[in-house]
Write a protein that holds these residues in place. Structure first.
Motif, PDB file in Angstrom:
ATOM      1  N   ALA A   1       0.848  -1.201   0.000  1.00 21.13           N
ATOM      2  CA  ALA A   1       0.000   0.000   0.000  1.00 21.13           C
ATOM      3  C   ALA A   1       0.880   1.246   0.000  1.00 21.13           C
ATOM      4  O   ALA A   1       0.515   2.284  -0.564  1.00 21.13           O
ATOM      5  CB  ALA A   1      -0.926  -0.021   1.219  1.00 21.13           C
ATOM      6  N   SER A   2       2.061   1.154   0.624  1.00 20.61           N
ATOM      7  CA  SER A   2       2.956   2.320   0.675  1.00 20.61           C
ATOM      8  C   SER A   2       3.425   2.715  -0.723  1.00 20.61           C
ATOM      9  O   SER A   2       3.591   3.904  -1.022  1.00 20.61           O
ATOM     10  CB  SER A   2       4.195   2.027   1.507  1.00 20.61           C
ATOM     11  N   ARG A   3       3.657   1.711  -1.552  1.00 21.51           N
ATOM     12  CA  ARG A   3       4.095   1.985  -2.931  1.00 21.51           C
ATOM     13  C   ARG A   3       3.063   2.872  -3.622  1.00 21.51           C
ATOM     14  O   ARG A   3       3.392   3.870  -4.251  1.00 21.51           O
ATOM     15  CB  ARG A   3       4.236   0.631  -3.640  1.00 21.51           C
ATOM     16  N   ARG A   4       1.820   2.509  -3.450  1.00 22.42           N
ATOM     17  CA  ARG A   4       0.719   3.269  -4.057  1.00 22.42           C
ATOM     18  C   ARG A   4       0.634   4.665  -3.436  1.00 22.42           C
ATOM     19  O   ARG A   4       0.487   5.663  -4.137  1.00 22.42           O
ATOM     20  CB  ARG A   4      -0.573   2.480  -3.830  1.00 22.42           C
ATOM     21  N   LEU A   5       0.763   4.721  -2.083  1.00 25.09           N
ATOM     22  CA  LEU A   5       0.680   6.022  -1.400  1.00 25.09           C
ATOM     23  C   LEU A   5       1.815   6.945  -1.843  1.00 25.09           C
ATOM     24  O   LEU A   5       1.681   8.166  -1.819  1.00 25.09           O
ATOM     25  CB  LEU A   5       0.738   5.829   0.121  1.00 25.09           C
ATOM     26  N   ALA A   6       2.947   6.332  -2.250  1.00 23.92           N
ATOM     27  CA  ALA A   6       4.083   7.144  -2.716  1.00 23.92           C
ATOM     28  C   ALA A   6       3.924   7.534  -4.187  1.00 23.92           C
ATOM     29  O   ALA A   6       4.793   8.177  -4.766  1.00 23.92           O
ATOM     30  CB  ALA A   6       5.383   6.375  -2.512  1.00 23.92           C
ATOM     31  N   GLY A   7       2.833   7.098  -4.789  1.00 23.46           N
ATOM     32  CA  GLY A   7       2.579   7.456  -6.189  1.00 23.46           C
ATOM     33  C   GLY A   7       3.367   6.623  -7.178  1.00 23.46           C
ATOM     34  O   GLY A   7       3.599   7.046  -8.313  1.00 23.46           O
ATOM     35  N   ILE A   8       3.792   5.437  -6.740  1.00 20.07           N
ATOM     36  CA  ILE A   8       4.568   4.574  -7.643  1.00 20.07           C
ATOM     37  C   ILE A   8       3.679   3.435  -8.147  1.00 20.07           C
ATOM     38  O   ILE A   8       3.105   2.690  -7.350  1.00 20.07           O
ATOM     39  CB  ILE A   8       5.805   3.996  -6.916  1.00 20.07           C
ATOM     40  N   GLY A   9       3.585   3.308  -9.455  1.00 24.55           N
ATOM     41  CA  GLY A   9       2.798   2.225 -10.033  1.00 24.55           C
ATOM     42  C   GLY A   9       3.620   0.935 -10.087  1.00 24.55           C
ATOM     43  O   GLY A   9       4.816   0.935  -9.799  1.00 24.55           O
ATOM     44  N   ALA A  10       2.963  -0.164 -10.427  1.00 26.91           N
ATOM     45  CA  ALA A  10       3.688  -1.437 -10.548  1.00 26.91           C
ATOM     46  C   ALA A  10       3.071  -2.256 -11.666  1.00 26.91           C
ATOM     47  O   ALA A  10       1.862  -2.221 -11.873  1.00 26.91           O
ATOM     48  CB  ALA A  10       3.615  -2.209  -9.238  1.00 26.91           C
ATOM     49  N   ASP A  11       3.929  -2.976 -12.395  1.00 29.86           N
ATOM     50  CA  ASP A  11       3.403  -3.956 -13.353  1.00 29.86           C
ATOM     51  C   ASP A  11       3.018  -5.176 -12.548  1.00 29.86           C
ATOM     52  O   ASP A  11       3.824  -5.663 -11.756  1.00 29.86           O
ATOM     53  CB  ASP A  11       4.492  -4.332 -14.371  1.00 29.86           C
ATOM     54  N   MET A  12       1.802  -5.643 -12.742  1.00 34.12           N
ATOM     55  CA  MET A  12       1.349  -6.822 -11.988  1.00 34.12           C
ATOM     56  C   MET A  12       0.950  -7.899 -12.970  1.00 34.12           C
ATOM     57  O   MET A  12       0.252  -7.624 -13.941  1.00 34.12           O
ATOM     58  CB  MET A  12       0.135  -6.475 -11.147  1.00 34.12           C
ATOM     59  N   LEU A  13       1.393  -9.100 -12.717  1.00 34.19           N
ATOM     60  CA  LEU A  13       1.070 -10.204 -13.609  1.00 34.19           C
ATOM     61  C   LEU A  13       0.423 -11.304 -12.784  1.00 34.19           C
ATOM     62  O   LEU A  13       1.086 -11.974 -11.988  1.00 34.19           O
ATOM     63  CB  LEU A  13       2.365 -10.692 -14.265  1.00 34.19           C
ATOM     64  N   ASP A  14      -0.905 -11.438 -12.953  1.00 25.93           N
ATOM     65  CA  ASP A  14      -1.628 -12.495 -12.240  1.00 25.93           C
ATOM     66  C   ASP A  14      -1.619 -13.711 -13.154  1.00 25.93           C
ATOM     67  O   ASP A  14      -2.201 -13.670 -14.243  1.00 25.93           O
ATOM     68  CB  ASP A  14      -3.049 -12.023 -11.926  1.00 25.93           C
ATOM     69  N   PHE A  15      -0.948 -14.775 -12.742  1.00 23.96           N
ATOM     70  CA  PHE A  15      -0.806 -15.943 -13.608  1.00 23.96           C
ATOM     71  C   PHE A  15      -2.081 -16.772 -13.674  1.00 23.96           C
ATOM     72  O   PHE A  15      -2.146 -17.747 -14.419  1.00 23.96           O
ATOM     73  CB  PHE A  15       0.362 -16.813 -13.130  1.00 23.96           C
ATOM     74  N   GLY A  16      -3.094 -16.419 -12.850  1.00 24.66           N
ATOM     75  CA  GLY A  16      -4.334 -17.194 -12.828  1.00 24.66           C
ATOM     76  C   GLY A  16      -4.087 -18.597 -12.303  1.00 24.66           C
ATOM     77  O   GLY A  16      -4.896 -19.501 -12.479  1.00 24.66           O
ATOM     78  N   ARG A  17      -2.955 -18.774 -11.672  1.00 27.59           N
ATOM     79  CA  ARG A  17      -2.582 -20.094 -11.154  1.00 27.59           C
ATOM     80  C   ARG A  17      -2.259 -19.989  -9.680  1.00 27.59           C
ATOM     81  O   ARG A  17      -1.986 -18.892  -9.168  1.00 27.59           O
ATOM     82  CB  ARG A  17      -1.347 -20.610 -11.896  1.00 27.59           C
TER      83      ARG A  17
END
Ligand SMILES: Cc1cc2nc3c(=O)[nH]c(=O)nc-3n(C[C@H](O)[C@H](O)[C@H](O)COP(=O)(O)OP(=O)(O)OC[C@H]3O[C@@H](n4cnc5c(N)ncnc54)[C@H](O)[C@@H]3O)c2cc1C
Length: 422
Positions: free
Chosen positions: A185-201
């Motif tokens: 949550a801190s990453r988001r609060l700091a205004g930093i985005g992230a690439d997220m890859l949900d493998f569905g597994r």
């Protein structure tokens, strides 16, 4: 496991020059220890109760550590705190494709060691990380049961960063380091985005006794529809790492022990002989993350909050340790250069960002590509992975390169690829 007295941890307010670390997972605690060793005090803020940190429970994860990862733990004194029976050598790895009995093998040959790395249960790594903080109480304050809710990186006219806790308390520091998991949550609060890859597994973990000796060799079997990996622990005991689609995972978790064992026995192709359950099943959804930036003004990301890996190449916590080492080194260099310098200064943080990205990005992308290729059931992908395995088997330099990246012993992947190319 020794019972540690939680009351020995002081719960005071931090001094104004003490760094704030969000998250007392293994990365956050190791960061606090590394900072203490270079004379920097810190306060670690953790939402979980103290008992969960001081006496971590077994969670099914067996962490494969690279040689560099072990080196960082040795520097922190954490490796020396592990009981010998918690450490299992990983001497070789074999990768199978489908029913094919041929495999692509990896050994540490030519790397000046007899092992690719070591396997250690995650709860033991968390335990020694906690002990490291306990030993450094003069420079580390741990506050448990307290959740960070807000973050301001421009407090006091830009002279400090500030966090606001759940109960409204405000804490200021020259630098905030977030180690609050891949869903940070801190990453988001700091205004930093992230690439997220949900493998569905999802992955199901379970310790098993087995009839045939494993000879400290890990097996990675890419079957159609699921992946079955066996991590060698003490002889005749291995950790099963079963990766399946999320819906199938639930069905497998719903089976009783006998039915689950029968399923595993049928699909194991008798590579380890007759199997017997040796522990409960654990379950984790598989999501990889890579932060778009690792730093902002007076702010740095480490651990899974910076890079959250798919476990197939076993790098997640290793990257956490590399990040701890790099950030501590850059802050130490900044201080050497100018005594009493502002720890939130951009130069040291930017150097950390560059180095950590260089160390992690190629392996993050490579791991995701391997996962995609080996979980794609279309005929073209199946043919391609057979080709990749055969190609690697007949290209010793490529095999050596992969092996060195697995062990963390070689130079960076980019440098090695350039050398291979020409
Ligand atoms: C199945 C599996 C197998 C793995 N195998 C390997 C392997 O072989 N090799 C390897 O290197 N790695 C492996 N990993 C990865 C490794 O387990 C992780 O990289 C590591 O545990 C991450 O540690 P961390 O400290 O960054 O995060 P976490 O352990 O997630 O800790 C984050 C902490 O932050 C706290 N927190 C969160 N939000 C807040 C808030 N707002 N305020 C206060 N506290 C907060 C949480 O309570 C938690 O204690 C594996 C992972 C999985 C799931």
């Amino acid at each position: 496991m020794p019972a540690l007295a939680p009351s020995r941890i002081v719960q005071t307010s931090p001094s104004s020059d003490s760094v704030l670390i969000i998250g007392a997972g293994p990365a956050g605690l190791s960061m606090a220890a590394a900072l203490a060793d270079i004379g920097i005090a810190s306060t670690v803020l953790e939402q979980a109760p103290l008992a969960a940190i001081a006496e971590p429970k077994e969670d099914g994860r067996e962490i494969a550590l690279t040689h560099r990862g072990v080196g960082v733990l040795q520097q922190l004194g954490a490796w020396q705190d592990l009981p010998p029976e918690a450490i299992s050598p990983l001497k070789a790895a074999q990768v199978f494709n489908g029913q094919d009995a041929r495999f692509l093998g990896f050994t540490p040959e030519g790397q000046g060691t007899d092992r690719l790395g070591h396997l250690v249960p995650n709860h033991w790594l968390r335990q020694v990380a906690w002990q490291g903080v306990e030993k450094r109480q003069d420079r580390v304050t741990l506050r448990c049961g307290t959740r960070v809710q807000k973050l301001s990186l421009l407090a006091q006219g830009g002279r400090a960063a500030e966090v606001v806790l759940e109960d409204g308390e405000r804490l200021a520091a020259p630098l905030v380091i977030a180690a609050d998991s891949r869903f940070s949550a801190s990453r988001r609060l700091a205004g930093i985005g992230a690439d997220m890859l949900d493998f569905g597994r999802s992955v199901i973990l379970c310790r098993m006794h087995h009839e045939l000796p494993h000879q400290h060799t890990a097996l990675e079997c890419f079957h159609h529809g699921h992946t079955m990996a066996w991590l060698p622990l003490q002889e005749h005991m291995a950790s099963l790492v079963l990766t399946v689609n999320a819906d199938e995972a639930q069905a497998l978790l719903d089976l009783d022990d006998d039915a689950f064992l029968a399923w595993v026995q049928t699909h194991s192709q008798d590579r380890l002989g007759t199997l017997r359950l040796a522990g409960p099943r654990h379950f984790y959804p598989l999501v990889a993350t890579y932060a778009r930036r690792f730093v902002a003004r007076r702010f740095a990301l480490i651990g899974d909050a910076a890079v959250g890996m798919h476990p197939v190449t076993a790098h997640g916590y290793n990257f956490g340790l590399y990040g701890v080492q790099t950030l501590a080194r850059e802050l130490q260099m900044a201080r050497r250069h100018r005594a009493g310098c502002d720890l939130g200064e951009a130069v040291a943080l930017e150097r950390f960002e560059r180095e950590h990205r260089r160390a992690t990005r190629p392996i993050y992308l490579g791991t995701n590509a391997v996962v995609k290729l080996f979980t794609d059931e279309r005929p073209l992908a199946r043919a391609l992975r057979q080709g990749v395995l055969q190609g690697a088997a007949h290209l010793p330099p490529l095999k050596a390169l992969i092996s060195q990246q697995l062990t963390g012993k070689g130079p960076s992947l980019l440098r090695q690829i350039r050398a291979l190319a020409g």
